[in-house]
Design a protein around this motif. Structure first.
Motif, PDB file in Angstrom:
ATOM      1  N   ARG A 164     -13.068  15.668   2.017  1.00  0.00           N
ATOM      2  CA  ARG A 164     -13.389  15.027   2.836  1.00  0.00           C
ATOM      3  C   ARG A 164     -13.095  14.764   3.981  1.00  0.00           C
ATOM      4  O   ARG A 164     -13.159  15.021   5.292  1.00  0.00           O
ATOM      5  N   PHE A 165     -11.698  15.366   4.011  1.00  0.00           N
ATOM      6  CA  PHE A 165     -11.492  15.778   5.146  1.00  0.00           C
ATOM      7  C   PHE A 165     -12.295  17.292   6.496  1.00  0.00           C
ATOM      8  O   PHE A 165     -12.438  16.990   7.209  1.00  0.00           O
ATOM      9  N   CYS A 166     -12.549  17.879   5.180  1.00  0.00           N
ATOM     10  CA  CYS A 166     -13.926  18.539   6.057  1.00  0.00           C
ATOM     11  C   CYS A 166     -15.019  17.446   6.967  1.00  0.00           C
ATOM     12  O   CYS A 166     -15.235  18.026   8.199  1.00  0.00           O
ATOM     13  N   PHE A 167     -15.898  16.957   6.137  1.00  0.00           N
ATOM     14  CA  PHE A 167     -16.521  15.889   6.665  1.00  0.00           C
ATOM     15  C   PHE A 167     -15.580  15.191   7.829  1.00  0.00           C
ATOM     16  O   PHE A 167     -16.577  15.082   9.132  1.00  0.00           O
ATOM     17  N   VAL A 168     -14.577  14.972   7.556  1.00  0.00           N
ATOM     18  CA  VAL A 168     -14.059  13.445   8.893  1.00  0.00           C
ATOM     19  C   VAL A 168     -13.711  13.958  10.055  1.00  0.00           C
ATOM     20  O   VAL A 168     -13.796  14.356  10.909  1.00  0.00           O
ATOM     21  N   PHE A 169     -12.879  15.971   9.598  1.00  0.00           N
ATOM     22  CA  PHE A 169     -12.782  16.824  11.113  1.00  0.00           C
ATOM     23  C   PHE A 169     -14.281  17.326  11.349  1.00  0.00           C
ATOM     24  O   PHE A 169     -14.482  17.027  12.830  1.00  0.00           O
ATOM     25  N   LEU A 170     -15.639  17.451  10.929  1.00  0.00           N
ATOM     26  CA  LEU A 170     -16.963  18.001  11.928  1.00  0.00           C
ATOM     27  C   LEU A 170     -17.477  16.576  11.848  1.00  0.00           C
ATOM     28  O   LEU A 170     -18.611  16.660  13.109  1.00  0.00           O
ATOM     29  N   PHE A 171     -16.908  15.555  11.668  1.00  0.00           N
ATOM     30  CA  PHE A 171     -17.503  13.804  11.716  1.00  0.00           C
ATOM     31  C   PHE A 171     -16.825  14.142  12.894  1.00  0.00           C
ATOM     32  O   PHE A 171     -17.317  13.204  14.682  1.00  0.00           O
ATOM     33  N   ILE A 172     -15.974  13.975  13.637  1.00  0.00           N
ATOM     34  CA  ILE A 172     -14.868  13.493  15.168  1.00  0.00           C
ATOM     35  C   ILE A 172     -15.251  14.184  15.955  1.00  0.00           C
ATOM     36  O   ILE A 172     -15.270  14.447  15.898  1.00  0.00           O
ATOM     37  N   ALA A 173     -15.903  15.908  15.416  1.00  0.00           N
ATOM     38  CA  ALA A 173     -16.240  16.971  16.713  1.00  0.00           C
ATOM     39  C   ALA A 173     -17.608  16.792  16.451  1.00  0.00           C
ATOM     40  O   ALA A 173     -17.852  16.874  17.877  1.00  0.00           O
ATOM     41  N   ALA A 174     -18.460  16.102  15.669  1.00  0.00           N
ATOM     42  CA  ALA A 174     -19.594  15.477  16.421  1.00  0.00           C
ATOM     43  C   ALA A 174     -19.661  13.981  17.693  1.00  0.00           C
ATOM     44  O   ALA A 174     -20.714  14.529  18.167  1.00  0.00           O
ATOM     45  N   LEU A 175     -18.735  13.734  17.119  1.00  0.00           N
ATOM     46  CA  LEU A 175     -19.027  12.631  17.930  1.00  0.00           C
ATOM     47  C   LEU A 175     -17.488  12.736  19.380  1.00  0.00           C
ATOM     48  O   LEU A 175     -18.737  12.062  20.666  1.00  0.00           O
ATOM     49  N   SER A 176     -17.146  13.949  19.071  1.00  0.00           N
ATOM     50  CA  SER A 176     -16.382  14.002  19.891  1.00  0.00           C
ATOM     51  C   SER A 176     -17.854  14.963  22.023  1.00  0.00           C
ATOM     52  O   SER A 176     -17.306  14.520  23.000  1.00  0.00           O
ATOM     53  N   PHE A 177     -18.436  16.074  21.300  1.00  0.00           N
ATOM     54  CA  PHE A 177     -19.895  16.528  21.583  1.00  0.00           C
ATOM     55  C   PHE A 177     -20.188  15.965  22.203  1.00  0.00           C
ATOM     56  O   PHE A 177     -21.001  15.651  23.210  1.00  0.00           O
ATOM     57  N   LEU A 178     -21.080  14.265  21.206  1.00  0.00           N
ATOM     58  CA  LEU A 178     -21.780  13.373  22.181  1.00  0.00           C
ATOM     59  C   LEU A 178     -20.791  12.277  23.250  1.00  0.00           C
ATOM     60  O   LEU A 178     -21.788  11.381  24.107  1.00  0.00           O
ATOM     61  N   GLY A 179     -19.764  12.483  22.987  1.00  0.00           N
ATOM     62  CA  GLY A 179     -18.610  11.489  23.893  1.00  0.00           C
ATOM     63  C   GLY A 179     -18.323  10.588  23.295  1.00  0.00           C
ATOM     64  O   GLY A 179     -17.816   9.856  24.035  1.00  0.00           O
ATOM     65  N   LEU A 180     -18.680   9.625  22.736  1.00  0.00           N
ATOM     66  CA  LEU A 180     -17.658   8.756  21.468  1.00  0.00           C
ATOM     67  C   LEU A 180     -16.204   9.240  20.945  1.00  0.00           C
ATOM     68  O   LEU A 180     -15.693   8.565  20.143  1.00  0.00           O
ATOM     69  N   GLY A 181     -16.157  10.475  20.826  1.00  0.00           N
ATOM     70  CA  GLY A 181     -14.741  11.106  19.679  1.00  0.00           C
ATOM     71  C   GLY A 181     -13.368  10.741  20.801  1.00  0.00           C
ATOM     72  O   GLY A 181     -13.641   9.824  21.188  1.00  0.00           O
ATOM     73  N   ILE A 182     -12.744  11.733  20.098  1.00  0.00           N
ATOM     74  CA  ILE A 182     -11.682  11.924  21.234  1.00  0.00           C
ATOM     75  C   ILE A 182     -11.458  12.083  23.296  1.00  0.00           C
ATOM     76  O   ILE A 182     -12.517  12.466  23.058  1.00  0.00           O
ATOM     77  N   GLN A 183     -10.564  10.994  23.724  1.00  0.00           N
ATOM     78  CA  GLN A 183     -11.557  11.245  25.332  1.00  0.00           C
ATOM     79  C   GLN A 183     -10.895  12.151  26.035  1.00  0.00           C
ATOM     80  O   GLN A 183      -9.782  12.098  25.541  1.00  0.00           O
ATOM     81  N   PRO A 184     -11.395  12.954  26.866  1.00  0.00           N
ATOM     82  CA  PRO A 184     -10.695  13.545  27.701  1.00  0.00           C
ATOM     83  C   PRO A 184      -9.783  12.884  28.365  1.00  0.00           C
ATOM     84  O   PRO A 184     -10.104  11.583  28.609  1.00  0.00           O
TER      85      PRO A 184
END
Length: 274
Positions: free
Chosen positions: A201-221
């Motif tokens: 689940r850590f891997c899935f969450v880690f990849l999910f955050i990366a995917a959201l950030s790639f789409l602009g809705l994850g961790i913000q610049p």
């Protein structure tokens, strides 16, 4: 002592995985000591190639890529770990509660979880985050609640097999309360599959955050994040510059490292011999 004996007997794949994870944890903890520049400091021209001053070159704004990569490990791994912990607390408690009580409690919780799982996770997260905002707090709560549905299904299935055992019935006859049963009887016997699931689940969450950030809705610049770094520097590929491959490679490497450890742990927990 048993841990070190187990470590000596571990396969090379597990040792490599542990090495990758430990390196990332070390980088995340000691990021300010390791890096020569600040997380958002502009140090040169845009998309410079690797050089003695900038080991991995610079990004689209002239910031040091090595520094951003190290700080990205701190931000992405820390948030992913917090989300995974929160999802496991919520999902495990609900799953154990449903399996132990059964009846309408189990039926109600299971149907609510089924409704949430009916929505595609990424689309549902994008919809919610676009409404509530893209702050770190909102990101943690939304992903943790979505991920807890998967943890619920596993913990409930494991707990239902344990709840019918004779020692559980004996504890009920002694008058033990549900929280005592969950903490002292069900949880210790459910640990192996839950620990393995935690790594996955850590891997899935880690990849999910990366995917959201790639789409602009994850961790913000301007906060450094590996998924966001890939998105910000994706245009460099057009010019033959390999800058976005560094954070993409870091994402892949950490995911593989965690999975190598999980595979080893599952092998141990299953009781199988080589």
């Amino acid at each position: 002592m048993n841990f070190f004996k187990l470590l000596r007997q571990s396969p090379w794949s597990a040792r490599i995985g542990m090495g990758v994870v430990l390196i990332n944890i070390f980088a995340a903890i000691f990021a300010p000591v390791i890096c020569s520049f600040g997380e958002t400091e502009v140090v040169g021209d845009v998309w410079l190639t690797p050089n003695p001053a900038n080991w991995l070159g610079t990004d689209h704004l002239g910031r040091d890529m090595f520094t951003r990569l190290i700080y990205g490990a701190r931000n992405t791994i820390a948030i992913a770990f917090v989300i995974t912990m929160l999802s496991f607390v919520v999902g495990t408690v609900m799953g154990f509660f449903a399996a132990t009580l059964g009846g309408w409690t189990d039926l109600t919780l299971s149907r609510l979880i089924d409704i949430l799982m009916a929505f595609p996770t990424l689309i549902f997260a994008l919809m919610v985050l676009s409404v509530v905002g893209t702050g770190t707090g909102a990101l943690i709560v939304v992903i943790a609640l979505l991920d807890s549905t998967r943890v619920y299904r596993l913990s409930r299935a494991v707990a239902m097999d344990i709840a019918v055992m004779d020692y559980i019935e004996a504890a009920r006859l002694r008058g033990e309360r549900i929280w005592w049963l969950m903490r002292h009887e069900i949880l210790p016997n459910a640990m192996p599959p839950l620990v393995a699931e935690f790594g996955l689940r850590f891997c899935f969450v880690f990849l999910f955050i990366a995917a959201l950030s790639f789409l602009g809705l994850g961790i913000q610049p301007p906060t450094a994040d590996w998924g966001g770094m890939v998105r910000e520097n994706a245009g460099a590929i057009t010019f033959g510059i390999m800058t976005p491959l560094f954070p993409a490679g870091a994402i892949a490497l950490l995911t593989v490292g965690v999975n190598l450890i999980v595979d080893w742990f599952l092998h141990i927990a299953s009781g199988l011999k080589d």
